[in-house]
Design a protein around this motif. Structure first.
Motif: not given
Length: 471
Positions: A346-352, A378-382
């Protein structure tokens, strides 16, 4: 003409016939074909209920050579069936079953209870009686309830070379294990369960000690460390054995690993593939904690080739620990995982990126040069514009830093759910009044610069939305 061929050739022909019905037809051709092809029919055994189990068990007790022919044993589709009084009496009075229970049990009390549970049609009781007889088993697929006392007992006796495993070591050829917890089987088990009615990890752990096992798949696994008190935690850490297991592939689904599943992960000497799907549905879950997995996987940095963390996991707003914010925690840099070919994170776990728009550590500095496939969930559009820019930087350095990279995948909430008059994206229809769900045009537009770079670099780029995967 066919019967004139050598047996080796005939067996090769039989093995090409993958349908069990075709193999049964070969068995019925002649006495010679019967003896030759019957073990082939028993190569893969699927058991659906107690009647199947009873018939199969009596067949291999009558002809032990058929037990040695079994390579795959599968009861994942077990259906709980009531047993009539007549059939129950037949099971209780079977001389073969009575003798087998006497051999497998360590007391008359155990034998009597086992016989009773066979007559209740419990999958656990039947599977534990059959599996020790399958000496050449290579693949085992089990369905089980929250507690499986007979399978638990059987596996621990196998490891300790206790009866009925007093001869050669047990399960010497077993390589693949799948343990499927099913709640409908819990209803037939009135024995104790774990605190939240989930299966005890005691069924899973023994398979890590079998030297032949390479792959294990299980669901609804609660981290064993979650079940011990804080005062016991330090002692457990000291006693944790590292690198004793030969397992290379772990796949844990709908599970809760509060401590990174370290009891399983750290035991593997050369872990190659680790897949984990989180679920907050377990009472003992404290939320998804990626940093705990980073610590437990640190022993596998030089061997891990495939890493899936939380593929389509389930996260609740609140857990037993309170407000659930840990699912957005940074896993940590992957750059030290030097053998990693594929990851799904998931994006929030890959990048801080928590509480900020740009990562504290750029993506290019988080990735190892061995990567072939990147799959970001899990990449949010924003955040899509930021992620596109980060991936463009990776692609620009592909030749010098990521020469193996071939595939990039981005998954997020990208679909249209249009209201009347909404012209955002191309809207077609499956039928009257049923709008097609599609990825928004503006998402494609935001990803277009990345698509151009991928085409020029010879890479594949795919956009995904889980809503589309269920259509």
């Amino acid at each position: 003409m066919l019967s004139a061929l050598p047996n080796d050739i005939l067996l090769l022909i039989g093995e090409e016939s993958e349908q069990k019905a075709d193999r049964w037809n070969l068995v019925l051709v002649s006495h010679h074909f019967h003896d030759l092809f019957l073990p082939l029919v028993y190569r893969k055994v699927l058991i659906h209920h107690w009647h199947d189990a009873n018939s199969f068990l009596h067949a291999i007790l009558k002809r032990p050579a058929l037990a040695r022919a079994v390579r795959e044993f599968d009861i994942t589709n077990w259906v709980q069936r009531n047993i009539s009084d007549v059939d129950s009496n037949l099971i209780a009075n079977s001389a073969q079953l009575t003798e087998l229970l006497h051999t497998a049990s360590h007391s008359k009390l155990e034998s009597d209870q086992w016989s009773q549970d066979l007559r209740r049609g419990l999958a656990d009781a039947w599977a534990a009686l059959i599996t020790p007889l399958l000496s050449r088993l290579s693949k085992l697929q089990l369905a089980h309830g929250a507690r499986s006392p007979y399978l638990d007992r059987t596996m621990h006796r196998a490891l300790n070379s206790e009866r009925p495993f007093c001869g050669e070591p047990a399960f010497q050829q077993l390589r693949e294990v799948s343990l499927h917890h099913r709640e409908d089987l819990d209803q037939s088990d009135d024995s104790e369960t774990t605190a939240d009615g989930q299966p005890s990890p005691s069924l899973l752990l023994p398979f890590f000690q079998l030297p032949s096992v390479r792959s294990i798949t299980a669901n609804s696994v609660v981290d064993p460390s979650s079940m011990i008190t804080p005062s016991e935690q330090s002692a457990e850490d000291e006693e944790l054995r590292l690198g004793f297991s030969s397992i290379t592939d772990i796949d844990l689904r709908s599970s809760s690993g509060n401590h990174g599943m370290k009891a399983f992960v750290s035991s593997c000497a050369g872990l190659k593939s680790f897949k984990y799907q989180h679920s907050d549905s377990h009472v003992l879950s404290h939320g998804y904690q990626p940093s705990a997995f980073y610590r437990s996987l640190s022993h596998s940095k030089s061997s891990l080739e495939i890493l899936w963390l939380d593929h389509y996991g389930r996260h609740h707003p609140f857990t037993a620990a309170g407000l659930n914010q840990s699912h957005d925690e940074w896993f940590g840099p992957l750059v030290d995982f030097t053998a990693l070919r594929e990851f799904r994170v998931r994006l929030p776990n890959l990048l801080d990126i928590r509480y900020q728009n740009e990562p504290t550590t750029p993506l290019i500095d988080c990735l190892p040069s061995s990567l072939e496939t990147i799959y970001i969930e899990g990449c949010e559009e924003r955040y899509l514009g930021m992620l596109v820019a980060q991936l463009q930087t990776v692609i620009k350095s592909r030749r010098t830093r990521f020469p193996c990279l071939k595939h990039i995948n981005i998954e997020g909430a990208f679909t249209n759910f249009p209201s009347d008059g909404d012209d955002d994206g191309v809207i077609t229809s499956f039928g009257p009044g049923v709008p097609e769900v599609a990825i928004k045009d503006k998402v494609y537009q935001a990803a277009e610069p990345l698509h151009i770079d991928c085409v020029q670099a010879g890479l594949e780029l795919h956009l995904h939305d889980r809503a589309l995967s269920h259509i």
